[in-house]
Design an enzyme around this catalytic site. Sequence first.
Site, mmCIF file in Angstrom:
data_model
loop_
_atom_site.group_PDB
_atom_site.id
_atom_site.type_symbol
_atom_site.label_atom_id
_atom_site.label_comp_id
_atom_site.label_asym_id
_atom_site.label_seq_id
_atom_site.Cartn_x
_atom_site.Cartn_y
_atom_site.Cartn_z
ATOM 1 C CE LYS A 208 -7.699 -4.380 0.478
ATOM 2 N NZ LYS A 208 -6.263 -4.049 -0.590
ATOM 3 C CB SER A 280 -4.936 -2.368 2.307
ATOM 4 O OG SER A 280 -4.497 -2.764 0.958
ATOM 5 C CB SER A 304 -1.792 -4.545 -0.044
ATOM 6 O OG SER A 304 -2.064 -2.765 0.306
#
Length: 570
Positions: A208, A280, A304
Amino acid sequence: MHACFCIIQNYLMERKNRPHSGFFVALGIGAALGLGFTAGKMMGEITPQTIDHAADLIGLSFTPAEKDSMISRLENQRSNLQSSREYKLENAIAPSLVFNPLPIGYQPETRQMPVNFGLDEDVSLPASYKDIAYTPVHQLAGLIKTGKLSSERLTKIYLDRIKNYSDTLQCLITLMEEDALRKARLMDAELASGRYRGPLHGIPYGIKDLLAVKGTKTTWGAAPYQDQEIDETAQIVTQLDEAGAILVGKFTLGALAMGDVWYGGVTKNPWNLEQGSSGSSAGSASAVSAGLVPFAIGTETLGSIVSPSTRNGVTGLRPTYGRVSKHGAMALSWSMDKIGPISRSALDNAIVLSVLNGKDFKDPSTIEAAFNFDGDKNPKDLKIGYFKSFFEGNRSSENDRNVLEFLETEGFELHPVELETSVSAGPLTMMLMVEGAAAFDELTRLGWDDELVAQGKSAWPNLFRAARLIPAVEYVNLARQRSVLIQEMHDLMKDYDVIVTPSYGGQQLQITNLTGHPALCMPNGFNQSGSPTSITLLGNLFEEDKLVLLGEYIQRKTDWQAKRPPLFDK
């Protein structure tokens, strides 16, 4: 017209010509008195009426004498705040107060035993590229170790898929092709010379893009930072590198770790390209689901990892708070951020977690704890509870109830439990808002928040502004309530090895993120519209091994996690 509203109105008019300052994190009744402007420090006079309007925002009132006495103190506080803002704080600097999720009297096991994943090296090499791409880590490890598959070939397969599909999914920020191929060749050479680093030797992966890697952009998914380079490498990336894993790319995240909207678009769900990937950890989950990497790293503050794992039909492991170093990761909430793996199986996540685990002197929130997974243990020796009321009526789906039915059919004894606490998790999530507003203080004060794509009432710009009106006294009291919640959840969980729950059942997702408990989110079928669904296993602090033991059993006996999005199964 109310004095406070006049200040706000003037502030909005001034924004046409200069950067805005926003609100400061409130110190008691001074909540709304820090309005000002970076260029010129235009601030109104503090009057008894100003105090009245500020007090209304936090549900307090004061006598005329009390207000008169406060004025000089508030002026002094405002001056101190203006002075303190002149000191530039980088996002990486954590507060001197460090959150600790350990309840009173509890200490995790620190004696590390040999880890036994029970890996089978007698794995047949799939005939097609797509089947290789969807092979889980625990099988790829056997193929690499026995020489049936080279790391270079495997890496090229994933690089090709990333180049073919990442634009469609809008899931990639940085491709690291040259570095990845160089590392793959090194891993093949090491293996040929007799050096084997472990199950992640030669296995590609992605991260990420809130994790720093020296020499690359670290964008945090947000326009104000899209050209940002951080001159360090996140601790977990270093750990994975030493374990032989190969970083092939940095994947998208919703801007500043919210949702799936980033400065370049909306990350897509491979099962339904009309739908976002959720967030996310949007890019990480989307890439794993579409077979662009066998595993990726995500983060969770308040869902997330769980949310995109559910949406994309993959398996996400949210570790105990403090098990994995956050050094080199963007901070949203220093007391709630957690880093964990997203893959195609519970066992894969265990392999990755065994590498990520460890105390890190660069991250004072890390806690010394062993990760003692033994694949030879019998899952039926686990004491399993389930949140009974969450599986009743419309509070759960048929897929959720099917998991309980499966376990009972397999001979597991299930114990009904109710999630009851004296503290409500809802108000406690304001702690996240305050910490986020502090982590991105300049974003608000200097007007950079206008550059973010998402600008709704529930988006970060508005949430960060509103959070500056939460008094510091209330933040501390919320933290005290959180201590009560930690103890109550420990008392509830300690009688069970695993508790099964619908992934969004009641307040469990909020509560366990606040208390730091680990969670394993796994696919459990599809809904009527064809989208994946999930079930979640909860464990005691630092007992992820038990979650994986049960999760791996479920996945070995079912095929929910083996499904592939048809558009990318080619």
